[in-house]
Scaffold this active site. Structure first.
Site, PDB file in Angstrom:
ATOM      1  N   ARG A   1       0.825  -1.212   0.000  1.00  0.00           N
ATOM      2  CA  ARG A   1       0.000   0.000   0.000  1.00  0.00           C
ATOM      3  C   ARG A   1       0.861   1.264   0.000  1.00  0.00           C
ATOM      4  O   ARG A   1       0.459   2.282  -0.558  1.00  0.00           O
ATOM      5  CB  ARG A   1      -0.939  -0.006   1.200  1.00  0.00           C
ATOM      6  CG  ARG A   1      -2.147  -0.891   0.935  1.00  0.00           C
ATOM      7  CD  ARG A   1      -3.111  -0.883   2.089  1.00  0.00           C
ATOM      8  NE  ARG A   1      -4.404  -1.384   1.645  1.00  0.00           N
ATOM      9  CZ  ARG A   1      -5.345  -1.827   2.460  1.00  0.00           C
ATOM     10  NH1 ARG A   1      -5.151  -1.813   3.775  1.00  0.00           N
ATOM     11  NH2 ARG A   1      -6.502  -2.262   1.984  1.00  0.00           N
TER      12      ARG A   1
ATOM     13  N   LYS B   1     -15.510 -15.305   5.451  1.00  0.00           N
ATOM     14  CA  LYS B   1     -16.910 -15.177   5.861  1.00  0.00           C
ATOM     15  C   LYS B   1     -17.835 -14.834   4.708  1.00  0.00           C
ATOM     16  O   LYS B   1     -17.600 -13.884   3.970  1.00  0.00           O
ATOM     17  CB  LYS B   1     -17.030 -14.056   6.893  1.00  0.00           C
ATOM     18  CG  LYS B   1     -16.472 -14.411   8.245  1.00  0.00           C
ATOM     19  CD  LYS B   1     -16.633 -13.210   9.125  1.00  0.00           C
ATOM     20  CE  LYS B   1     -16.562 -13.543  10.590  1.00  0.00           C
ATOM     21  NZ  LYS B   1     -16.785 -12.320  11.371  1.00  0.00           N
TER      22      LYS B   1
ATOM     23  N   GLY C   1      -7.543  -7.091   0.563  1.00  0.00           N
ATOM     24  CA  GLY C   1      -6.230  -7.009   1.203  1.00  0.00           C
ATOM     25  C   GLY C   1      -5.543  -8.357   1.269  1.00  0.00           C
ATOM     26  O   GLY C   1      -4.361  -8.489   0.937  1.00  0.00           O
TER      27      GLY C   1
ATOM     28  N   GLY D   1     -12.533  -3.551   1.072  1.00  0.00           N
ATOM     29  CA  GLY D   1     -13.895  -3.106   1.336  1.00  0.00           C
ATOM     30  C   GLY D   1     -14.366  -2.080   0.319  1.00  0.00           C
ATOM     31  O   GLY D   1     -15.500  -2.124  -0.150  1.00  0.00           O
TER      32      GLY D   1
HETATM   33  P1  ADP Z   1      -9.810 -10.356   1.287  1.00  0.00           P
HETATM   34  O1  ADP Z   1      -9.053  -9.581   2.339  1.00  0.00           O
HETATM   35  O2  ADP Z   1      -8.984 -10.646   0.085  1.00  0.00           O
HETATM   36  O3  ADP Z   1     -11.136  -9.736   0.969  1.00  0.00           O
HETATM   37  P2  ADP Z   1     -10.965 -12.091   3.248  1.00  0.00           P
HETATM   38  O4  ADP Z   1     -10.548 -11.137   4.307  1.00  0.00           O
HETATM   39  O5  ADP Z   1     -12.392 -12.195   2.929  1.00  0.00           O
HETATM   40  O6  ADP Z   1     -10.133 -11.801   1.900  1.00  0.00           O
HETATM   41  O7  ADP Z   1     -10.503 -13.557   3.631  1.00  0.00           O
HETATM   42  C1  ADP Z   1      -9.160 -13.901   3.831  1.00  0.00           C
HETATM   43  C2  ADP Z   1      -9.020 -15.049   4.773  1.00  0.00           C
HETATM   44  O8  ADP Z   1      -9.849 -16.140   4.425  1.00  0.00           O
HETATM   45  C3  ADP Z   1      -7.614 -15.575   4.739  1.00  0.00           C
HETATM   46  O9  ADP Z   1      -6.961 -15.201   5.933  1.00  0.00           O
HETATM   47  C4  ADP Z   1      -7.786 -17.085   4.620  1.00  0.00           C
HETATM   48  O10 ADP Z   1      -6.979 -17.823   5.516  1.00  0.00           O
HETATM   49  C5  ADP Z   1      -9.247 -17.264   4.973  1.00  0.00           C
HETATM   50  N1  ADP Z   1      -9.769 -18.537   4.422  1.00  0.00           N
HETATM   51  C6  ADP Z   1      -9.739 -18.985   3.164  1.00  0.00           C
HETATM   52  N2  ADP Z   1     -10.223 -20.235   3.090  1.00  0.00           N
HETATM   53  C7  ADP Z   1     -10.577 -20.591   4.349  1.00  0.00           C
HETATM   54  C8  ADP Z   1     -11.115 -21.775   4.930  1.00  0.00           C
HETATM   55  N3  ADP Z   1     -11.390 -22.832   4.181  1.00  0.00           N
HETATM   56  N4  ADP Z   1     -11.334 -21.779   6.254  1.00  0.00           N
HETATM   57  C9  ADP Z   1     -11.043 -20.708   7.015  1.00  0.00           C
HETATM   58  N5  ADP Z   1     -10.516 -19.559   6.523  1.00  0.00           N
HETATM   59  C10 ADP Z   1     -10.301 -19.516   5.201  1.00  0.00           C
HETATM   60 MG    MG Z   2      -9.340  -9.452   4.464  1.00  0.00          MG
END
Ligand code: ADP
Ligand code: MG
Length: 402
Positions: free
Chosen positions: A34, A204, A357, A381
């Site tokens: 960033r 989530k 992120g 976000g």
């Molecule tokens: P981003 O920041 O790219 O939007 P998120 O914050 O939504 O992504 O999600 C990232 C997290 O999701 C990572 O830390 C990863 O470990 C977790 N993740 C991916 N697959 C699983 C899983 N099967 N069970 C638990 N956590 C998961």
């Molecule tokens: Mg994230």
């Protein structure tokens, strides 16, 4: 929207709201993506003879008032040091956000000099819901400079004093990062080349339901993996063992499945998994063929058949948006799915955008060539809210009155 590059800045003081919210591990920056993304605008302003005051937030300071928050940190000190290294010139870190120290720096700094204000979230007013409370802080920030440049794309979805209220008080323009982000996101939302394939993962489903709802009407295929996939699989009646489930989202997920079917959007879920008996880096990975996950184990990554399936569904794509890692990529034993998806997207010729992120961190962590994607968004976000079709307060403020 005015462009920062068009502002007459020689001899003027410019307040740049940047997104320098980098991950820290015991005070050390673990990913400076960033900060690097914020350099072009700062370099341009400095080269054209501006005095540049950077305003940014870091983490989530807690405490009722300024002294409590400043004492608890995190301070922007490590960011100031890294920024100075990358800019190749000193960056003075103010001892406060918009108080005595900041004003002294603002009145004494000269053309081509750079300063960074302390963590703007030390000021409780930054995130206040009260317009007047935010307005008071915005007034103090605006008093430091002659002009405002909004370049912190990752914070544009926040109605915060430094993002939303301050630009209203000064001549303002958008920085290069914000303009680049908006150009790409606009391409995704207005007549994307087809097939348009969206890959969603992450932890989530609740974080992403709104964007899924909006994309159902726009994308041709939705590939869903990561933690959120298990709520979808559970909604279809599959067993998911101890995988993360958001039981309160089952109703909404069922609606999304029905909407996708009605809209003729192909919604693709994992057909096999890599599971473990506990959530740990040293847990033993085990491939489970088929969509059901045995009791006593949890889904950690997509399995080999799903990797191939997703690669096939991406092969003919002309536009791709990817948000959320499809597995727990932080643990090497469960990173194969994320790597496979990233490589399949990297092979696509067309517009490929990574948002989020953790997804951007995954790309860097896996050492994929940085030019494998058209654009890696700095705003998780913010990019999701843009794709949900919501107006971003920070963008609206920059567009206003220009
Ligand atoms: P981003 O920041 O790219 O939007 P998120 O914050 O939504 O992504 O999600 C990232 C997290 O999701 C990572 O830390 C990863 O470990 C977790 N993740 C991916 N697959 C699983 C899983 N099967 N069970 C638990 N956590 C998961
Ligand atoms: Mg994230």
């Amino acid at each position: 929207m005015n462009r920062a590059e068009d502002l007459e800045v020689a001899g003027r003081t410019v307040l740049v709201r940047a997104d320098l919210n980098v991950p820290l591990d015991s005070g050390a920056i673990t990913d400076d993506g960033r900060i690097r993304a914020s350099l072009p605008t700062m370099r341009d302003l400095l080269a054209r003879g501006a005095a540049v005051i950077v305003c940014a937030h870091l983490g989530r300071p807690t405490g009722d008032d300024y002294p409590a928050r400043a004492a608890g940190g995190p301070s922007l000190r490590p960011v100031a040091d890294r920024l100075a290294e990358l800019l190749g010139r000193p960056v003075t870190l103010a001892g406060d956000v918009a108080g005595e120290s900041a004003s002294v720096i603002a009145t004494t700094m000269g053309a081509g000099e750079a300063a960074l204000l302390e963590n703007v979230r030390f000021e409780p007013a930054e995130t206040s819901k009260d317009d007047q409370v935010r307005g008071e802080l915005a007034g103090r920030l605006a008093a430091l400079a002659d002009m405002y440049v909004g370049d912190g794309f990752g914070a544009m979805h926040r109605k915060h004093a430094s993002v939303y209220d301050t630009p209203r008080l000064l001549p303002h323009a958008a920085g290069q990062l914000v303009l680049a982000e908006v150009t790409v996101l606009r391409q995704l939302t207005t007549s994307p080349a087809r097939p348009y394939v969206v890959v969603l993962g992450g932890a989530k489903v609740s974080d992403k339901l709104a964007v899924i709802g909006n994309l159902v009407g726009k994308a041709d295929r939705l590939l869903i993996a990561g933690g959120m996939a298990y709520t979808f699989l559970a909604a279809q009646g599959h067993r998911i063992g101890d995988s993360i489930l958001q039981a309160d989202q089952l109703g909404q997920v069922t609606t999304v499945l029905a909407d996708a079917a009605r809209a003729g959007v192909e919604l693709v879920l994992p057909v096999d998994h890599v599971v473990a008996d506990r959530f740990a880096a040293d847990a033993r990975p085990e491939v489970v063929p088929g969509p059901d996950i045995p009791d006593g184990t949890m889904g950690m990554d997509i399995g080999p058949a799903t990797r191939d399936l997703f690669a096939r569904k991406l092969a003919d794509a002309k536009t791709v948006f990817w948000n959320g890692p499809p597995g727990v990529f932080e643990f090497p034993a469960f990173a194969a799915g994320t790597r496979a998806v990233a490589e399949a997207i990297g092979a696509v010729t067309g517009l490929t955008v990574v948002g989020g992120g953790d997804s951007a961190a995954a790309v860097r962590h896996l050492n994929l060539p940085p030019d494998a994607f058209t654009h890696i968004s700095t705003g998780g976000g913010a990019s999701l809210e843009y794709l949900e079709g919501r107006a971003l307060p920070g963008l609206a403020a920059l567009e206003d009155g220009t």
